[in-house]
Motif scaffolding. Structure first.
Motif, mmCIF file in Angstrom:
data_model
loop_
_atom_site.group_PDB
_atom_site.id
_atom_site.type_symbol
_atom_site.label_atom_id
_atom_site.label_comp_id
_atom_site.label_asym_id
_atom_site.label_seq_id
_atom_site.Cartn_x
_atom_site.Cartn_y
_atom_site.Cartn_z
ATOM 1 N N SER A 171 -17.319 -8.106 -2.705
ATOM 2 C CA SER A 171 -16.110 -7.728 -1.959
ATOM 3 C C SER A 171 -16.338 -6.576 -0.987
ATOM 4 C CB SER A 171 -14.969 -7.375 -2.915
ATOM 5 O OG SER A 171 -14.493 -8.534 -3.559
ATOM 6 N N ALA A 191 -15.015 -6.084 2.892
ATOM 7 C CA ALA A 191 -14.135 -4.926 3.104
ATOM 8 C C ALA A 191 -14.760 -3.960 4.109
ATOM 9 C CB ALA A 191 -13.863 -4.217 1.780
ATOM 10 N N LEU A 243 -3.523 2.799 9.160
ATOM 11 C CA LEU A 243 -2.629 1.990 8.327
ATOM 12 C C LEU A 243 -2.074 0.812 9.119
ATOM 13 C CD1 LEU A 243 -1.109 1.396 5.729
ATOM 14 C CD2 LEU A 243 0.579 3.134 6.346
ATOM 15 N N THR A 259 -4.696 -1.789 9.446
ATOM 16 C CA THR A 259 -4.968 -2.436 8.168
ATOM 17 C C THR A 259 -3.862 -3.433 7.819
ATOM 18 O OG1 THR A 259 -6.077 -0.390 7.501
ATOM 19 C CG2 THR A 259 -5.714 -2.023 5.795
ATOM 20 N N SER A 261 -4.094 -7.325 7.026
ATOM 21 C CA SER A 261 -3.502 -7.978 5.856
ATOM 22 C C SER A 261 -2.827 -9.293 6.251
ATOM 23 C CB SER A 261 -2.496 -7.050 5.143
ATOM 24 O OG SER A 261 -1.229 -7.074 5.772
ATOM 25 N N ARG A 315 4.428 -5.810 15.973
ATOM 26 C CA ARG A 315 5.264 -4.779 15.349
ATOM 27 C C ARG A 315 4.425 -3.802 14.521
ATOM 28 N NH1 ARG A 315 8.015 -3.940 10.979
ATOM 29 N NH2 ARG A 315 7.353 -5.877 9.993
ATOM 30 N N TYR A 316 3.452 -4.318 13.763
ATOM 31 C CA TYR A 316 2.596 -3.425 12.981
ATOM 32 C C TYR A 316 1.852 -2.448 13.895
ATOM 33 C CZ TYR A 316 3.264 -6.307 8.779
ATOM 34 O OH TYR A 316 3.790 -6.973 7.714
ATOM 35 N N LEU A 335 -1.364 -9.064 1.693
ATOM 36 C CA LEU A 335 -1.111 -7.706 1.210
ATOM 37 C C LEU A 335 -1.825 -7.475 -0.126
ATOM 38 C CD1 LEU A 335 0.554 -5.307 2.224
ATOM 39 C CD2 LEU A 335 2.473 -6.128 0.852
ATOM 40 N N VAL A 344 -4.398 -9.198 -1.357
ATOM 41 C CA VAL A 344 -5.859 -9.274 -1.181
ATOM 42 C C VAL A 344 -6.405 -7.993 -0.564
ATOM 43 C CG1 VAL A 344 -7.659 -10.373 0.224
ATOM 44 C CG2 VAL A 344 -6.109 -11.786 -1.136
ATOM 45 N N THR A 345 -5.738 -7.472 0.484
ATOM 46 C CA THR A 345 -6.291 -6.295 1.158
ATOM 47 C C THR A 345 -6.066 -5.011 0.359
ATOM 48 O OG1 THR A 345 -4.280 -6.268 2.521
ATOM 49 C CG2 THR A 345 -6.257 -7.183 3.525
ATOM 50 N N VAL A 388 -7.480 -6.396 -3.988
ATOM 51 C CA VAL A 388 -8.786 -7.033 -4.181
ATOM 52 C C VAL A 388 -9.845 -6.334 -3.322
ATOM 53 C CG1 VAL A 388 -10.104 -9.191 -4.117
ATOM 54 C CG2 VAL A 388 -7.681 -9.236 -4.740
ATOM 55 N N LEU A 389 -9.604 -6.229 -2.019
ATOM 56 C CA LEU A 389 -10.582 -5.559 -1.149
ATOM 57 C C LEU A 389 -10.401 -4.037 -1.157
ATOM 58 C CD1 LEU A 389 -10.640 -7.927 1.992
ATOM 59 C CD2 LEU A 389 -12.275 -7.822 0.094
ATOM 60 N N LEU A 417 -8.741 -2.001 0.812
ATOM 61 C CA LEU A 417 -8.973 -1.363 2.113
ATOM 62 C C LEU A 417 -8.243 -0.027 2.164
ATOM 63 C CD1 LEU A 417 -8.652 -4.428 4.550
ATOM 64 C CD2 LEU A 417 -10.742 -3.295 3.762
ATOM 65 N N PRO A 426 -6.606 2.637 3.895
ATOM 66 C CA PRO A 426 -5.256 3.119 4.198
ATOM 67 C C PRO A 426 -4.175 2.309 3.470
ATOM 68 C CG PRO A 426 -6.520 2.680 6.197
ATOM 69 C CD PRO A 426 -7.303 2.127 5.070
ATOM 70 N N LEU A 427 -4.427 1.026 3.248
ATOM 71 C CA LEU A 427 -3.448 0.193 2.556
ATOM 72 C C LEU A 427 -3.455 0.478 1.054
ATOM 73 C CD1 LEU A 427 -3.169 -3.539 3.680
ATOM 74 C CD2 LEU A 427 -1.385 -2.003 2.870
ATOM 75 N N ALA A 480 -1.560 3.805 0.595
ATOM 76 C CA ALA A 480 -0.156 3.915 1.028
ATOM 77 C C ALA A 480 0.787 3.850 -0.164
ATOM 78 C CB ALA A 480 0.164 2.794 2.018
ATOM 79 N N ASP A 524 6.683 3.196 1.636
ATOM 80 C CA ASP A 524 6.221 3.055 3.013
ATOM 81 C C ASP A 524 5.878 1.590 3.322
ATOM 82 O OD1 ASP A 524 5.439 3.772 5.568
ATOM 83 O OD2 ASP A 524 3.447 4.471 4.967
ATOM 84 N N LEU A 525 5.199 0.939 2.394
ATOM 85 C CA LEU A 525 4.815 -0.459 2.620
ATOM 86 C C LEU A 525 6.033 -1.380 2.640
ATOM 87 C CD1 LEU A 525 1.527 -0.752 0.524
ATOM 88 C CD2 LEU A 525 1.800 -0.542 3.007
ATOM 89 N N ARG A 573 7.537 -1.081 5.978
ATOM 90 C CA ARG A 573 6.763 -1.680 7.075
ATOM 91 C C ARG A 573 6.657 -3.202 6.970
ATOM 92 N NH1 ARG A 573 2.942 2.180 9.836
ATOM 93 N NH2 ARG A 573 3.315 4.234 8.954
ATOM 94 N N VAL A 574 6.481 -3.710 5.759
ATOM 95 C CA VAL A 574 6.218 -5.142 5.593
ATOM 96 C C VAL A 574 7.505 -5.934 5.321
ATOM 97 C CG1 VAL A 574 4.888 -6.847 4.277
ATOM 98 C CG2 VAL A 574 3.888 -4.614 4.771
#
Lengths: 198, 198
Positions: free
Chosen positions: A126, A130, A152, A155, A159, A194-195, B164, B166-167, B170-171, B173, B175-176, B179, B183-184, B187-188
Motif C-alpha cells: 500500500s 500511497a 487536504l 487529497t 479520494s 469544489r474540493y 474516502l 480507501v484513502t 487503507v492508504l 494519505l 492530510p485526509l 483531518a 471537517d470531512l 467538505r464531503v
C-alpha cells in the motif's frame, strides 16, 4: 573462446542492456519492499550495483523509473500540472476526463487495475501507491493551489478519483461501469472543482 | 465409551452449536467462491447439509449472515434506510458522518480494512464486496430516491464513500488521515448531497 569476450569486458564494465535490466529489477524489488517514499534513486542504484548517474541516464527521475517499473503507460506527474494550470473553472472536469479517458485504454486499464489490486491488497505494498499518489499527484496539485489547506483539498480530489476508479474499473458496479464518460465528467467534475476551489 | 455418545446421536441429529458453526463456515466458503449475489441462503444451507429454515432461524436474512460471516459490526442494510429517510437537506452529511464514525471504532476499522484489502485484492473476491454494496447500500438508497437515474446517483455516492475509506483508512494519505470528522463531513457531505438530489 575467451579471446572474444575479453576485450569487451575491459572496454566497459557491463553491457548496457544488462545494466538497464538490473536497474529495473532492482527498482521493482526496492519499490515493493520500501514503498515509493522509502526508495531513492541512490538505494536502487546500490541494489543494482551501479552508480546513481547511470540510473538517471537510463530512466530520468524516480517517477520515470517508477512508471517503467510498474509498467503503467500513465504519467500523472507529467500530465496533471498542465491540466491544473489550464482555465480554472474547468479544472475539475478536465481532471476527471483525463483519468477516465486514460482508463478506457485497455493497456492502462489492465495494468492500472492490477496495480490497484496489488497495492491495496496488502499492508506491505500500500505505501507504494500511497507514496506515488502523495508525491506525484496530490503534491503537484497542492503546489499549484497555494492556499493553506491545499494538501487536504488535493487529497479529497484523490479520494473521489480513487473511488471512481475502484467502483467503475475494479468492482465494476453496474450503473457506474455502464455510464458514458461525458455523463460522468458532467456529474463528478463539479465535485473535484469544489474540493479544489470552493 | 460409546455408550455415552449413542443416546445423544439418536435424540437429535446434531448439536445446535455444531450446526451454527457449520452454517457459518459454509457461508464463508460460499460467499468467497460465489460472491454475494451468487450465494443464496439455500446454497449455503445445502453446503452445510442443513435445511434453509435452520439458516434463517440462526442468522435471519442473507445480509445478516454476511455480516456475521465477514465479522463486521457495521450494518448499512439496517442503518442506511433510516439515514436516507430523514430530513432531505442533510442526507449527504449524515451519510458521511455515519461511515466515518463507524470507521473510527477500532473493531469496525480493523475488520473493514481487512475486508476491503481482501475484496479488492483479488478478482475472485471482488464480487463479494461489489454485490453487497450493490444490494444493501446502493440498492436501498436508490429505492428511496425514486428518480430514473437513481441507481447511478447512488453508485456515485458509493464511489465517493469508497474513495474516502480507501484513502483515509487503507492508504492513510496524510492530510485526509489527519483531518477531523467534522471537517470531512462539512467538505464531503455536499458532494453526496449533490449526487443524490441535484
Amino acid at each position: 573462446m575467451t579471446e572474444h569476450t575479453a576485450p569487451r569486458r575491459r572496454g566497459r564494465p557491463r553491457g548496457g542492456t544488462d545494466s538497464r535490466e538490473r536497474i529495473l529489477a532492482a527498482a521493482v524489488d526496492e519499490f515493493g519492499e520500501q514503498g515509493y517514499d522509502g526508495s531513492t534513486v541512490r538505494s536502487i542504484a546500490g541494489r543494482a550495483g551501479v552508480d546513481s548517474a547511470l540510473v538517471h541516464h537510463y530512466f530520468g527521475t524516480k517517477a520515470d523509473l517508477f512508471a517503467e517499473a510498474v509498467g503503467i503507460p500513465l504519467r500523472p506527474d507529467i500530465d496533471v500540472p498542465g491540466i491544473v494550470a489550464g482555465p480554472r473553472d474547468e479544472v475539475g472536469e478536465r481532471l476527471v476526463r483525463y483519468v477516465l479517458e486514460a482508463f478506457e485504454r485497455p493497456e492502462v486499464r489492465r495494468r492500472g487495475v492490477m496495480l490497484i489490486r496489488t497495492a491495496l491488497g496488502s499492508r506491505v505494498t500500500s505505501p507504494l501507491l500511497a507514496g506515488f499518489l502523495a508525491r506525484e499527484l496530490i503534491g503537484r496539485i497542492a503546489k499549484l493551489l497555494a492556499v493553506p489547506d491545499a494538501e487536504l483539498r488535493a487529497t479529497l480530489v484523490a479520494s473521489q478519483i480513487a473511488g471512481l476508479i475502484v467502483t467503475r474499473y475494479v468492482l465494476a458496479l453496474g450503473p457506474l461501469a455502464a455510464a458514458d464518460i461525458g455523463d460522468l465528467v458532467h456529474r463528478v467534475g463539479p465535485t473535484v472543482q469544489r474540493y479544489l476551489f470552493d
